[in-house]
Design a protein around this motif. Structure first.
Motif, mmCIF file in Angstrom:
data_model
loop_
_atom_site.group_PDB
_atom_site.id
_atom_site.type_symbol
_atom_site.label_atom_id
_atom_site.label_comp_id
_atom_site.label_asym_id
_atom_site.label_seq_id
_atom_site.Cartn_x
_atom_site.Cartn_y
_atom_site.Cartn_z
ATOM 1 N N ASN A 104 11.069 -5.978 -3.467
ATOM 2 C CA ASN A 104 9.850 -5.938 -2.669
ATOM 3 C C ASN A 104 10.163 -6.149 -1.192
ATOM 4 O OD1 ASN A 104 8.303 -5.668 -5.014
ATOM 5 N ND2 ASN A 104 8.135 -7.884 -5.260
ATOM 6 N N VAL A 105 9.206 -5.759 -0.356
ATOM 7 C CA VAL A 105 9.296 -6.009 1.083
ATOM 8 C C VAL A 105 7.968 -6.606 1.518
ATOM 9 C CG1 VAL A 105 9.547 -4.981 3.380
ATOM 10 C CG2 VAL A 105 10.874 -4.071 1.459
ATOM 11 N N ILE A 106 8.026 -7.687 2.295
ATOM 12 C CA ILE A 106 6.817 -8.302 2.837
ATOM 13 C C ILE A 106 6.942 -8.359 4.352
ATOM 14 C CG2 ILE A 106 5.356 -10.360 2.870
ATOM 15 C CD1 ILE A 106 6.499 -10.981 0.045
ATOM 16 N N LEU A 107 6.035 -7.636 5.014
ATOM 17 C CA LEU A 107 5.980 -7.645 6.475
ATOM 18 C C LEU A 107 4.846 -8.573 6.880
ATOM 19 C CD1 LEU A 107 6.243 -3.773 7.084
ATOM 20 C CD2 LEU A 107 8.118 -5.428 7.034
ATOM 21 N N ALA A 108 5.188 -9.739 7.411
ATOM 22 C CA ALA A 108 4.182 -10.762 7.710
ATOM 23 C C ALA A 108 4.145 -11.072 9.197
ATOM 24 C CB ALA A 108 4.482 -12.037 6.914
ATOM 25 N N GLY A 109 2.943 -11.027 9.760
ATOM 26 C CA GLY A 109 2.808 -11.358 11.169
ATOM 27 C C GLY A 109 1.413 -11.057 11.672
ATOM 28 N N ASN A 110 1.146 -11.462 12.884
ATOM 29 C CA ASN A 110 -0.170 -11.266 13.481
ATOM 30 C C ASN A 110 -0.462 -9.782 13.697
ATOM 31 O OD1 ASN A 110 -0.568 -14.063 13.621
ATOM 32 N ND2 ASN A 110 0.477 -14.195 15.593
ATOM 33 N N PRO A 111 -1.738 -9.426 13.902
ATOM 34 C CA PRO A 111 -2.079 -8.022 14.159
ATOM 35 C C PRO A 111 -1.352 -7.475 15.390
ATOM 36 C CG PRO A 111 -4.056 -9.298 13.667
ATOM 37 C CD PRO A 111 -2.943 -10.287 13.813
ATOM 38 N N GLY A 112 -1.120 -6.137 15.390
ATOM 39 C CA GLY A 112 -0.513 -5.471 16.531
ATOM 40 C C GLY A 112 0.992 -5.589 16.592
ATOM 41 N N LYS A 113 1.627 -5.713 15.423
ATOM 42 C CA LYS A 113 3.081 -5.901 15.397
ATOM 43 C C LYS A 113 3.816 -4.747 14.715
ATOM 44 C CE LYS A 113 3.005 -10.045 17.234
ATOM 45 N NZ LYS A 113 1.642 -10.466 17.050
ATOM 46 N N TRP A 114 3.183 -3.598 14.577
ATOM 47 C CA TRP A 114 3.805 -2.408 13.996
ATOM 48 C C TRP A 114 4.010 -2.510 12.483
ATOM 49 C CZ3 TRP A 114 6.255 1.629 17.202
ATOM 50 C CH2 TRP A 114 6.067 1.443 18.574
ATOM 51 N N LYS A 115 3.339 -3.438 11.819
ATOM 52 C CA LYS A 115 3.555 -3.596 10.367
ATOM 53 C C LYS A 115 3.195 -2.318 9.613
ATOM 54 C CE LYS A 115 0.888 -7.240 9.811
ATOM 55 N NZ LYS A 115 0.417 -7.444 11.213
ATOM 56 N N THR A 116 1.993 -1.801 9.885
ATOM 57 C CA THR A 116 1.547 -0.601 9.167
ATOM 58 C C THR A 116 2.388 0.600 9.550
ATOM 59 O OG1 THR A 116 -0.709 -1.476 9.009
ATOM 60 C CG2 THR A 116 -0.431 0.889 8.679
ATOM 61 N N HIS A 117 2.779 0.693 10.813
ATOM 62 C CA HIS A 117 3.643 1.794 11.254
ATOM 63 C C HIS A 117 4.955 1.780 10.463
ATOM 64 C CE1 HIS A 117 5.238 4.398 14.777
ATOM 65 N NE2 HIS A 117 6.122 4.433 13.788
ATOM 66 N N ILE A 118 5.578 0.621 10.364
ATOM 67 C CA ILE A 118 6.839 0.513 9.620
ATOM 68 C C ILE A 118 6.612 0.846 8.152
ATOM 69 C CG2 ILE A 118 8.605 -1.105 8.800
ATOM 70 C CD1 ILE A 118 8.401 -2.510 11.521
ATOM 71 N N ALA A 119 5.513 0.330 7.579
ATOM 72 C CA ALA A 119 5.227 0.569 6.162
ATOM 73 C C ALA A 119 5.065 2.065 5.882
ATOM 74 C CB ALA A 119 3.964 -0.189 5.753
ATOM 75 N N ILE A 120 4.274 2.758 6.714
ATOM 76 C CA ILE A 120 4.068 4.195 6.521
ATOM 77 C C ILE A 120 5.367 4.962 6.785
ATOM 78 C CG2 ILE A 120 2.881 6.242 7.409
ATOM 79 C CD1 ILE A 120 0.432 4.468 7.906
ATOM 80 N N GLY A 121 6.083 4.560 7.825
ATOM 81 C CA GLY A 121 7.356 5.219 8.134
ATOM 82 C C GLY A 121 8.342 5.128 6.982
ATOM 83 N N LEU A 122 8.443 3.959 6.367
ATOM 84 C CA LEU A 122 9.323 3.795 5.205
ATOM 85 C C LEU A 122 8.793 4.597 4.017
ATOM 86 C CD1 LEU A 122 10.128 -0.033 5.412
ATOM 87 C CD2 LEU A 122 11.722 1.859 5.831
ATOM 88 N N GLY A 123 7.459 4.638 3.883
ATOM 89 C CA GLY A 123 6.860 5.401 2.790
ATOM 90 C C GLY A 123 7.148 6.882 2.904
ATOM 91 N N ILE A 124 7.028 7.441 4.117
ATOM 92 C CA ILE A 124 7.324 8.863 4.321
ATOM 93 C C ILE A 124 8.805 9.143 4.110
ATOM 94 C CG2 ILE A 124 7.448 10.672 6.087
ATOM 95 C CD1 ILE A 124 4.744 9.698 7.122
ATOM 96 N N LYS A 125 9.644 8.241 4.583
ATOM 97 C CA LYS A 125 11.085 8.385 4.362
ATOM 98 C C LYS A 125 11.391 8.386 2.859
ATOM 99 C CE LYS A 125 14.001 6.560 7.323
ATOM 100 N NZ LYS A 125 14.921 7.668 7.716
#
Length: 253
Positions: A104-125
């Motif tokens: 699993n991968v858990i990206l934890a942090g406050n809003p505006g930290k590119w979490k969703t961008h990284i998640a989608i980027g890894l998903g497309i990859k």
């Protein structure tokens, strides 16, 4: 070139459902005649074309079926803007070995930290690499699970859920949910534990997850299942959105 034979061949291609050959058949035949190609070379050419088309169609279908809300790519990230922990772990995550190993991968942090961008980027990859991916927000997933339970199709959804190589569950912590929602989410994530990968983005540190699940025992069990042999990425740091806002304000002066 005998048109009757060409049409007959195209009919066979259509019946056999081989994409990518019909449109280029005549061109390839003319090319083979001009270059006096051997039969095996001609056949290799047209079947390679069909293979490439099928592979590309499969890639596009996997991305479409993943239901990403929009497309984001790892290559578009400004690495120096990422929090230090994300910078350190991004290369490892981009290898997609965590999917191969069922981690699993858990990206934890406050809003505006590119979490969703990284998640989608890894998903497309992952889609490009041939993995089956699903993107959903946690609130949406819980609503689907509740509807499936009320419609008595929960077991069917569970089987489908288990088949994904990677499930991206975005926005854990933005809203809390009731006992039923907590139990359903826990059950479905548990089905995948140590076998298939789940990537979660959250704005809450683990010590605040009880605010969502409202049950200390379930919260502890959920954290234990998710974090076992997982990649935990601390996404706290300067907010990307705040940085962009400051830049915009400066440009208005």
């Amino acid at each position: 070139m005998d048109k009757n034979i060409i049409n007959e061949i195209k009919g066979y291609i259509k019946e056999l459902k081989i994409p990518g050959i019909r449109s280029i058949l005549e061109e390839k035949i003319n090319e083979a005649n001009r270059e006096n190609k051997a039969y095996e070379d001609f056949l290799c050419d047209i079947f390679k074309e069909a293979y490439d088309v099928r592979k590309e169609n499969g890639r596009k279908n996997r991305i479409r079926k993943a239901k990403f809300p929009y497309k984001k790519y790892i290559e578009d990230l400004v690495i120096e803007d990422l929090p230090i922990d994300a910078r350190d772990k991004l290369k490892t995550l981009c290898s997609l070995d965590f999917i191969k190993n069922g981690q699993n991968v858990i990206l934890a942090g406050n809003p505006g930290k590119w979490k969703t961008h990284i998640a989608i980027g890894l998903g497309i990859k992952a889609c490009n690499a041939g993995y089956k991916v699903l993107f959903t927000t946690v609130p949406s997933l819980i609503n689907q699970l509740k509807e499936s339970r009320s419609e008595k199709t929960l077991r069917s959804m569970e089987r489908k859920f288990e088949k994904y190589d990677l499930i991206i569950a975005d926005e854990l912590g933005y809203i809390s949910f009731d006992k039923e929602g907590s139990e359903l989410l826990f059950t479905h994530i548990s089905l995948r534990a140590e076998r298939k990968s789940t990537l979660i983005t959250t704005n809450l540190s683990f010590d605040r997850w009880n605010e969502i699940f409202k049950d200390p025992v379930m919260t502890a069990a959920m954290i234990d299942r998710l974090t076992h042999k997982s990649y935990m990425v601390n996404m706290n740091g300067n907010s990307y959105r705040m940085k962009e806002t400051k830049k915009w304000l400066k440009n208005q002066q």
